[in-house]
Design a protein around this motif. Structure first.
Motif, PDB file in Angstrom:
ATOM      1  N   LYS A 172       0.814  -1.215   0.000  1.00  0.00           N
ATOM      2  CA  LYS A 172       0.000   0.000   0.000  1.00  0.00           C
ATOM      3  C   LYS A 172       0.851   1.271   0.000  1.00  0.00           C
ATOM      4  O   LYS A 172       0.563   2.211  -0.766  1.00  0.00           O
ATOM      5  CB  LYS A 172      -0.954  -0.006   1.202  1.00  0.00           C
ATOM      6  CG  LYS A 172      -1.933   1.162   1.199  1.00  0.00           C
ATOM      7  CD  LYS A 172      -2.898   1.070   2.366  1.00  0.00           C
ATOM      8  CE  LYS A 172      -3.851   2.284   2.366  1.00  0.00           C
ATOM      9  NZ  LYS A 172      -4.804   2.226   3.511  1.00  0.00           N
ATOM     10  N   PRO A 173       1.919   1.349   0.829  1.00  0.00           N
ATOM     11  CA  PRO A 173       2.750   2.557   0.793  1.00  0.00           C
ATOM     12  C   PRO A 173       3.333   2.839  -0.590  1.00  0.00           C
ATOM     13  O   PRO A 173       3.397   3.996  -1.021  1.00  0.00           O
ATOM     14  CB  PRO A 173       3.858   2.255   1.812  1.00  0.00           C
ATOM     15  CG  PRO A 173       3.262   1.273   2.749  1.00  0.00           C
ATOM     16  CD  PRO A 173       2.358   0.433   1.908  1.00  0.00           C
ATOM     17  N   GLN A 207       2.082   1.812  -3.520  1.00  0.00           N
ATOM     18  CA  GLN A 207       1.005   2.186  -4.438  1.00  0.00           C
ATOM     19  C   GLN A 207       0.689   3.679  -4.303  1.00  0.00           C
ATOM     20  O   GLN A 207       0.371   4.353  -5.280  1.00  0.00           O
ATOM     21  CB  GLN A 207      -0.245   1.345  -4.159  1.00  0.00           C
ATOM     22  CG  GLN A 207      -0.089  -0.141  -4.500  1.00  0.00           C
ATOM     23  CD  GLN A 207       0.389  -0.378  -5.920  1.00  0.00           C
ATOM     24  OE1 GLN A 207      -0.161   0.163  -6.877  1.00  0.00           O
ATOM     25  NE2 GLN A 207       1.434  -1.178  -6.069  1.00  0.00           N
ATOM     26  N   GLU A 208       0.804   4.199  -3.084  1.00  0.00           N
ATOM     27  CA  GLU A 208       0.602   5.635  -2.869  1.00  0.00           C
ATOM     28  C   GLU A 208       1.703   6.444  -3.547  1.00  0.00           C
ATOM     29  O   GLU A 208       1.456   7.527  -4.079  1.00  0.00           O
ATOM     30  CB  GLU A 208       0.561   5.931  -1.369  1.00  0.00           C
ATOM     31  CG  GLU A 208      -0.698   5.393  -0.693  1.00  0.00           C
ATOM     32  CD  GLU A 208      -0.667   5.582   0.814  1.00  0.00           C
ATOM     33  OE1 GLU A 208       0.327   6.144   1.325  1.00  0.00           O
ATOM     34  OE2 GLU A 208      -1.643   5.164   1.485  1.00  0.00           O
ATOM     35  N   ARG A 257       0.908   6.541  -7.232  1.00  0.00           N
ATOM     36  CA  ARG A 257      -0.204   7.460  -7.458  1.00  0.00           C
ATOM     37  C   ARG A 257       0.291   8.915  -7.438  1.00  0.00           C
ATOM     38  O   ARG A 257      -0.105   9.731  -8.260  1.00  0.00           O
ATOM     39  CB  ARG A 257      -1.271   7.220  -6.381  1.00  0.00           C
ATOM     40  CG  ARG A 257      -2.684   7.524  -6.845  1.00  0.00           C
ATOM     41  CD  ARG A 257      -3.781   6.901  -6.005  1.00  0.00           C
ATOM     42  NE  ARG A 257      -3.420   6.532  -4.661  1.00  0.00           N
ATOM     43  CZ  ARG A 257      -3.379   5.280  -4.234  1.00  0.00           C
ATOM     44  NH1 ARG A 257      -3.649   4.281  -5.047  1.00  0.00           N
ATOM     45  NH2 ARG A 257      -3.072   4.995  -2.976  1.00  0.00           N
ATOM     46  N   PHE A 258       1.166   9.210  -6.499  1.00  0.00           N
ATOM     47  CA  PHE A 258       1.734  10.561  -6.396  1.00  0.00           C
ATOM     48  C   PHE A 258       2.502  10.925  -7.667  1.00  0.00           C
ATOM     49  O   PHE A 258       2.362  12.032  -8.202  1.00  0.00           O
ATOM     50  CB  PHE A 258       2.656  10.642  -5.174  1.00  0.00           C
ATOM     51  CG  PHE A 258       3.376  11.951  -5.028  1.00  0.00           C
ATOM     52  CD1 PHE A 258       2.763  13.031  -4.419  1.00  0.00           C
ATOM     53  CD2 PHE A 258       4.683  12.097  -5.496  1.00  0.00           C
ATOM     54  CE1 PHE A 258       3.423  14.244  -4.280  1.00  0.00           C
ATOM     55  CE2 PHE A 258       5.351  13.298  -5.362  1.00  0.00           C
ATOM     56  CZ  PHE A 258       4.724  14.376  -4.754  1.00  0.00           C
ATOM     57  N   GLN A 264       0.109  11.723 -10.501  1.00  0.00           N
ATOM     58  CA  GLN A 264      -0.605  12.986 -10.299  1.00  0.00           C
ATOM     59  C   GLN A 264       0.306  14.187 -10.540  1.00  0.00           C
ATOM     60  O   GLN A 264      -0.072  15.139 -11.216  1.00  0.00           O
ATOM     61  CB  GLN A 264      -1.178  13.041  -8.875  1.00  0.00           C
ATOM     62  CG  GLN A 264      -2.337  12.075  -8.654  1.00  0.00           C
ATOM     63  CD  GLN A 264      -2.742  11.996  -7.185  1.00  0.00           C
ATOM     64  OE1 GLN A 264      -1.984  12.376  -6.299  1.00  0.00           O
ATOM     65  NE2 GLN A 264      -3.946  11.496  -6.926  1.00  0.00           N
ATOM     66  N   ILE A 315       6.080  14.525  -0.855  1.00  0.00           N
ATOM     67  CA  ILE A 315       5.853  13.135  -0.461  1.00  0.00           C
ATOM     68  C   ILE A 315       7.022  12.668   0.384  1.00  0.00           C
ATOM     69  O   ILE A 315       8.172  13.063   0.146  1.00  0.00           O
ATOM     70  CB  ILE A 315       5.672  12.211  -1.689  1.00  0.00           C
ATOM     71  CG1 ILE A 315       5.272  10.801  -1.227  1.00  0.00           C
ATOM     72  CG2 ILE A 315       6.926  12.173  -2.550  1.00  0.00           C
ATOM     73  CD1 ILE A 315       4.856   9.883  -2.357  1.00  0.00           C
TER      74      ILE A 315
END
Length: 453
Positions: free
Chosen positions: A147-148, A150-151, A154-155, A158, A309
């Protein structure tokens, strides 16, 4: 050499193309009508088309319009008479690459074919290398299913979509800050322009200023000519300031000016130079603490911190450890010409249970060393120790004894360098101090022993 389609209702013209081009190695398909050609294009796509504008049924101009509508990207050379130059110009506006007049000169025909085919091959190579680069600099070594991570992905997506936004990447040493910066650049609209990077902790203040902004002749001793700075070279691209927390306050003010006004002056210069570049910065330091201590400008921090981030340390996404390890195994299998199938279960357990103070960079170096010395089909890691950083070296060199069977000086020196890097969190300056050698000597030995911190 090239597949060439000739569309002409004159049998003599079609035969001439075949007689001239086939003997020099080209494949030629000669057709009478545009309709036949469109049917042919459903099955095959040539490298080049020679097109007569006056054809029975669909004429050449309509054929060109149809090619454009169907998104074909094939160079087209129009065959025309001297009296039809105006029509040829109209064809060029519809996407034709060139035209040749009847009766055509043999040498002229061959020159046109060679020129267009060479340009098409070059474009195809550029497209191939672009895809290769996207594969390398897309997410590249940024790997993870957790999960970390995948974030993080995503960042990147974006931020890449907003090519002017400044970005601050935070995280411990070895978490992949530079890789994230590259991914942001190459996935953005600036991806075809330069990605320039500099490590702010690697230079003294005056040298860093000269590297960043360039200098004019006479700006300082030995400045005999003008030199463009790295910021200028990053025009229309991205500029990555690694370890910006180590930048001197005087230079921070000049970087702030670049962010606010998009201008700077070379050292010793008076002219304001415009620059359009996205600033991406990174730091492993606590910037807020630096601000509190007065070593970092608060106004610069706010300008850098538009999109921010913090990359997770590897200990916080251990689910990805084996995924990363197998990725590096594949890389070093190829580099060292090994055929190691997988990682042994005991080593897998060690890798997952290790705390990884040096993060992904430490894991990469561990796998590199393990692959280098592995002799079997499974990676056992018998030549590595994950607790190397706690090894104590005697202060008195005389206490180091050479066993009867001998010892590898190469392995000892390489191991000491890796230990120093671990202890220094992969900061080369601190590692060189631990080893009591200069930073340049350390860089030389890193290259000599193929250590990639």
């Amino acid at each position: 050499m090239a597949a060439i389609l000739v569309i002409d209702d004159d049998k003599y013209i079609r035969s001439s193309f075949e007689d001239l081009l086939i003997p020099v190695g080209h494949d030629v398909v000669a057709l009478m009508t545009a309709e036949d050609a469109l049917n042919y294009l459903q099955k095959d796509e040539p490298d080049l088309i020679f097109l007569d504008l006056k054809l029975p049924g669909m004429d050449g101009l309509c054929f060109l319009k149809t090619l454009r509508q169907r998104k074909f990207n094939i160079p087209v050379v129009v065959i025309t008479g001297h009296a039809n130059v105006d029509t040829s110009v109209q064809a060029m506006k519809l996407g034709a690459t060139d035209y040749i007049c009847k009766p055509f000169n043999i040498d002229e025909l061959l020159i046109i074919v060679d020129k267009i085919v060479s340009e098409k091959q070059r474009d195809e190579q550029l497209e191939y290398f672009q895809k290769q680069r996207e594969a390398i600099f897309g997410f590249g070594d940024i790997i993870g299913n957790s999960k970390p991570m995948q974030e993080v992905f995503r960042f990147i997506q974006q931020v890449a979509a907003t090519p002017k936004t400044t970005v601050l990447i935070r995280g411990e040493t070895g978490t992949g800050k530079e890789l994230v910066a590259r991914a942001i650049h190459f996935k953005s609209d600036r991806g075809n322009k330069p990605f320039i990077e500099i490590n702010c902790s690697a230079f003294q203040e005056t040298l860093l200023e000269a590297e960043l902004f360039g200098y004019e002749p006479g700006a300082f001793t030995n400045a005999s000519h003008r030199k463009k700075g790295l910021l200028e070279l990053a025009h229309h691209g991205s500029f990555f300031l690694d370890e910006i927390g180590d930048m001197a306050p005087g230079l921070q003010a000049k970087i702030l000016k670049v962010l606010e006004k998009q201008t700077f002056r070379r050292v010793g210069g008076t002219k304001e130079i415009m620059v359009d570049t996205r600033i991406i910065s990174a730091s492993s330091r606590n910037i807020e603490q630096c601000i509190a201590e007065g070593s970092f400008r608060e106004d610069l921090y706010y300008r850098l911190n538009v999109a921010s981030i913090t990359l997770p340390p590897l200990r916080d996404h251990k689910k990805d450890v084996l995924l990363l390890a197998r990725h590096f195994l594949k890389i070093y299998n190829a580099e060292f010409k090994k055929n190691i199938r997988d990682i042994s279960e005991p080593l897998q357990e060690k890798l997952v249970s290790h705390s990884w103070p040096g993060n992904v960079r430490e894991l990469k170096n561990i796998i590199e060393r393990a692959v280098l010395f592995e002799e079997g089909e499974l990676l056992t890691g018998k030549n590595i120790s994950l607790s190397e950083t706690s090894t104590q070296i005697p202060k008195d060199p005389a206490q180091i004894t050479i066993p009867e069977q001998g010892i590898s000086l190469y392995d000892i020196e390489r191991s000491l360098i890796i230990q120093a890097l671990h202890k220094a969190s992969y900061n080369k300056t601190r590692a060189s101090k631990l080893l009591k050698i200069s930073r340049e000597t350390l860089k030389y030995r890193l290259k000599k022993y193929k250590i990639k911190p």
